[in-house]
Design a protein around this motif. Structure first.
Motif, short mmCIF file in Angstrom:
data_model
loop_
_atom_site.label_atom_id
_atom_site.label_comp_id
_atom_site.label_asym_id
_atom_site.label_seq_id
_atom_site.Cartn_x
_atom_site.Cartn_y
_atom_site.Cartn_z
N GLU A 119 0.90 -1.28 0.12
CA GLU A 119 0.19 -0.32 0.00
C GLU A 119 0.88 1.76 0.18
O GLU A 119 2.10 1.04 0.84
CB GLU A 119 -0.86 0.17 1.54
CG GLU A 119 -1.79 -0.88 1.16
CD GLU A 119 -2.43 -0.65 2.16
OE1 GLU A 119 -2.95 -0.47 2.88
OE2 GLU A 119 -3.49 -1.79 2.46
N GLU A 133 -2.80 -0.02 -4.16
CA GLU A 133 -2.24 -1.62 -3.48
C GLU A 133 -1.91 -1.81 -4.73
O GLU A 133 -2.16 -2.39 -6.13
CB GLU A 133 -3.49 -2.09 -3.25
CG GLU A 133 -2.70 -3.89 -2.52
CD GLU A 133 -4.16 -4.79 -2.25
OE1 GLU A 133 -4.08 -4.73 -0.78
OE2 GLU A 133 -4.54 -5.32 -2.73
N ARG A 152 -4.52 -1.53 -8.19
CA ARG A 152 -6.05 -1.07 -7.56
C ARG A 152 -5.57 -0.18 -6.39
O ARG A 152 -5.15 -0.13 -5.37
CB ARG A 152 -5.88 -2.47 -6.64
CG ARG A 152 -7.51 -2.09 -6.54
CD ARG A 152 -7.95 -3.76 -5.72
NE ARG A 152 -7.87 -4.82 -6.46
CZ ARG A 152 -8.15 -6.20 -6.43
NH1 ARG A 152 -8.26 -6.47 -5.16
NH2 ARG A 152 -7.94 -6.94 -7.42
N ILE A 154 -7.81 2.28 -3.30
CA ILE A 154 -8.18 1.69 -2.84
C ILE A 154 -8.63 2.30 -1.77
O ILE A 154 -8.45 2.70 -0.72
CB ILE A 154 -7.69 0.48 -1.50
CG1 ILE A 154 -5.77 1.58 -1.50
CG2 ILE A 154 -6.97 -0.88 -2.58
CD1 ILE A 154 -4.73 1.10 -0.49
N GLU A 156 -11.49 3.74 -1.73
CA GLU A 156 -12.87 3.41 -0.79
C GLU A 156 -12.67 2.48 0.38
O GLU A 156 -13.34 2.60 1.25
CB GLU A 156 -14.05 2.69 -1.56
CG GLU A 156 -15.08 3.57 -2.47
CD GLU A 156 -15.88 4.60 -1.79
OE1 GLU A 156 -16.33 4.45 -0.68
OE2 GLU A 156 -15.30 6.67 -2.01
N ARG A 157 -11.77 2.15 0.34
CA ARG A 157 -11.16 0.71 1.16
C ARG A 157 -10.70 1.46 2.41
O ARG A 157 -11.18 1.87 3.73
CB ARG A 157 -10.26 -0.69 0.93
CG ARG A 157 -9.81 -1.12 2.05
CD ARG A 157 -8.99 -1.32 2.11
NE ARG A 157 -8.32 -2.66 0.39
CZ ARG A 157 -7.10 -3.03 0.15
NH1 ARG A 157 -6.18 -3.31 0.47
NH2 ARG A 157 -6.97 -3.56 -1.05
N LYS A 158 -10.26 3.16 2.01
CA LYS A 158 -9.46 3.34 2.96
C LYS A 158 -10.45 4.21 3.80
O LYS A 158 -10.61 4.77 5.40
CB LYS A 158 -8.51 4.31 2.48
CG LYS A 158 -7.16 3.56 2.62
CD LYS A 158 -6.49 2.94 3.39
CE LYS A 158 -4.87 2.52 3.17
NZ LYS A 158 -4.30 1.51 4.39
N TYR A 160 -13.43 3.25 4.17
CA TYR A 160 -13.87 2.52 4.87
C TYR A 160 -13.48 2.31 6.09
O TYR A 160 -13.66 2.39 7.23
CB TYR A 160 -13.85 1.40 4.10
CG TYR A 160 -14.37 0.33 4.81
CD1 TYR A 160 -16.38 0.04 5.80
CD2 TYR A 160 -13.88 -0.68 6.22
CE1 TYR A 160 -17.34 -0.43 6.56
CE2 TYR A 160 -14.63 -1.59 6.77
CZ TYR A 160 -16.28 -1.42 7.13
OH TYR A 160 -16.68 -2.85 7.53
N GLU A 161 -11.97 2.24 6.17
CA GLU A 161 -11.35 1.82 7.48
C GLU A 161 -11.59 2.86 8.44
O GLU A 161 -11.42 2.79 9.40
CB GLU A 161 -9.54 1.95 7.02
CG GLU A 161 -9.49 0.04 6.55
CD GLU A 161 -8.06 -0.59 5.67
OE1 GLU A 161 -7.63 0.55 5.44
OE2 GLU A 161 -8.13 -1.06 5.14
#
Length: 389
Positions: A119, A133, A152, A154, A156-158, A160-161
């Motif tokens: 990351e 990523e 990729r 990320i 949206e992932r971050k 959400y985290e």
């Protein structure tokens, strides 16, 4: 002497055969070229239609392949980026490290194995940074070496985290208010001289359990570092005997409900030592043993016993937690992994995993044996002198 000259007709036939053979070979070569072209088009189509950005560069770091996902992610048209340095896609702070790694890869002179996902941040055409990523690989074609990056987004992932961390922070904060009320009232009951001795002991257990929970809430970041493997224990003397006695009392209601009894046997310590004291962080050792004893009580058949045996052995304190239940075969190989549970309503599968990581942070270890008719032994090994550097 016989005339050794070949007959013209025979020579013509041989020549025709050679021409036919060359013609067949040419047709075969053409067929192979078409097959290779078809395969190349198929692989290019797969790469172009991949959902992740795929970027390839040559040994000079110049872009030689750029798929549609890379175009959509970074904002560069193929004509704008092909032949340009991949450094354009990196924040300034990463470029020197990239050049060093690139030089080492070239110096090694061989293709690299695909890396584990990493990351970091990348830069779009408009200069905006965003989290990615990335996985690297390389390959050789003749004398040339090429590098590929699979990327990729990320974001949206971050997001959400971060949202999850914010919610957890709010929950921890909001839990503290009622918890401090429980602790405060328990302390008042402890100090009430009119209260019978047994009830005062219960109040003490409520108070200390509340304080333990408050410590875990306050030190949730430390717990996170334990799970990441980066936490360093600050060892202090821990009265293991008292800790186990209190845990036995803490789980008394649950054991009474299942008809399960509890025994704790403390073996002799080394000469001059108090019985099985050790160095560590009491709150985390409490959490570790609490999880393991709770699991043993829940796994024990009704009417049986949970036995805890503590002894010294080879410079370690050994804590053996035994119950008559048997760990199901399908979960044995991954028993200490996160989210592994079997047959427990509402079980999260985190208790044994958390205990394993706490023991590891104390330079200890946990193992188990299980099977009929003896049941299950969870064995914790902790250094007598606490953590060792």
């Amino acid at each position: 002497m016989a005339d050794k000259r070949r007959h013209p007709a025979k020579e013509i036939a041989d020549l025709r055969g050679q021409v036919a053979d060359l013609s067949r070979r040419e047709r075969h070569c053409q067929l192979l070229r078409r097959m290779l072209d078809d395969l190349r088009e198929e692989y290019l189509s797969l790469a172009q239609s991949a959902p992740d950005a795929i970027i390839a560069s040559d040994a000079t770091g110049r872009v030689v392949f750029w798929n549609v996902a890379a175009q959509n992610l970074f904002g560069y048209e193929p004509g704008e980026i092909m032949g340009k340095s991949v450094i354009l896609l990196m924040p300034e702070r990463y470029r020197e490290r990239h050049e060093e790694g690139f030089a080492k890869a070239l110096e090694a002179g061989k293709a690299l194995k695909p890396s584990a996902p990493l990351e970091c941040e990348a830069v779009r055409k408009d200069g905006v940074e965003f989290p990615i990523e990335i996985t690297h690989s390389s390959w050789r074609r003749g004398a040339d070496i090429f590098f590929a990056a699979f990327i990729r987004d990320i974001t949206e992932r971050k997001r959400y985290e971060k949202l999850r961390e914010d919610v957890e922070r709010i929950v921890r904060h909001d839990l503290k208010s009622p918890l401090l009320g429980i602790v405060g009232f328990a302390k008042l009951l402890m100090e009430d001289s009119a209260l019978p001795e047994k009830e005062q002991e219960w109040a003490r257990l409520i108070y200390e359990s509340g304080m333990q929970m408050n410590h875990l809430l306050t030190n949730s970041q430390a717990m996170l570092r334990i799970h990441e493997g980066s936490y360093r224990v600050t060892p202090k003397p821990v009265d293991l005997v008292k800790l186990l006695e209190d845990l036995g009392k803490r789980f008394e209601p649950a054991m009474r409900e299942k008809g399960v009894s509890f025994t704790c046997e403390i073996g002799p310590a080394k000469k001059g030592d108090q019985a099985c004291n050790l160095l560590g962080e009491e709150a985390f050792l409490d959490d570790m043993l609490s999880n393991l004893i709770k699991n043993a009580v829940e796994a024990s058949p009704e009417g049986e016993r949970v036995d805890v045996n503590v002894r010294h052995e080879g410079g370690y304190v050994i804590i053996d937690i035994h119950n008559k239940g048997v760990i199901p075969p399908q979960v044995r190989e991954k028993f200490f992994q996160a989210y592994v549970t079997s047959g427990k309503e509402g079980g999260t599968g985190l208790g044994a995993h958390s205990a394993f990581l706490i023991a590891k942070a104390h330079n200890g270890e946990i193992s188990f044996t299980t099977g009929e008719p003896d049941g299950t032994h969870i064995v914790v090994r902790l250094p007598e002198g606490g953590t060792r550097t």
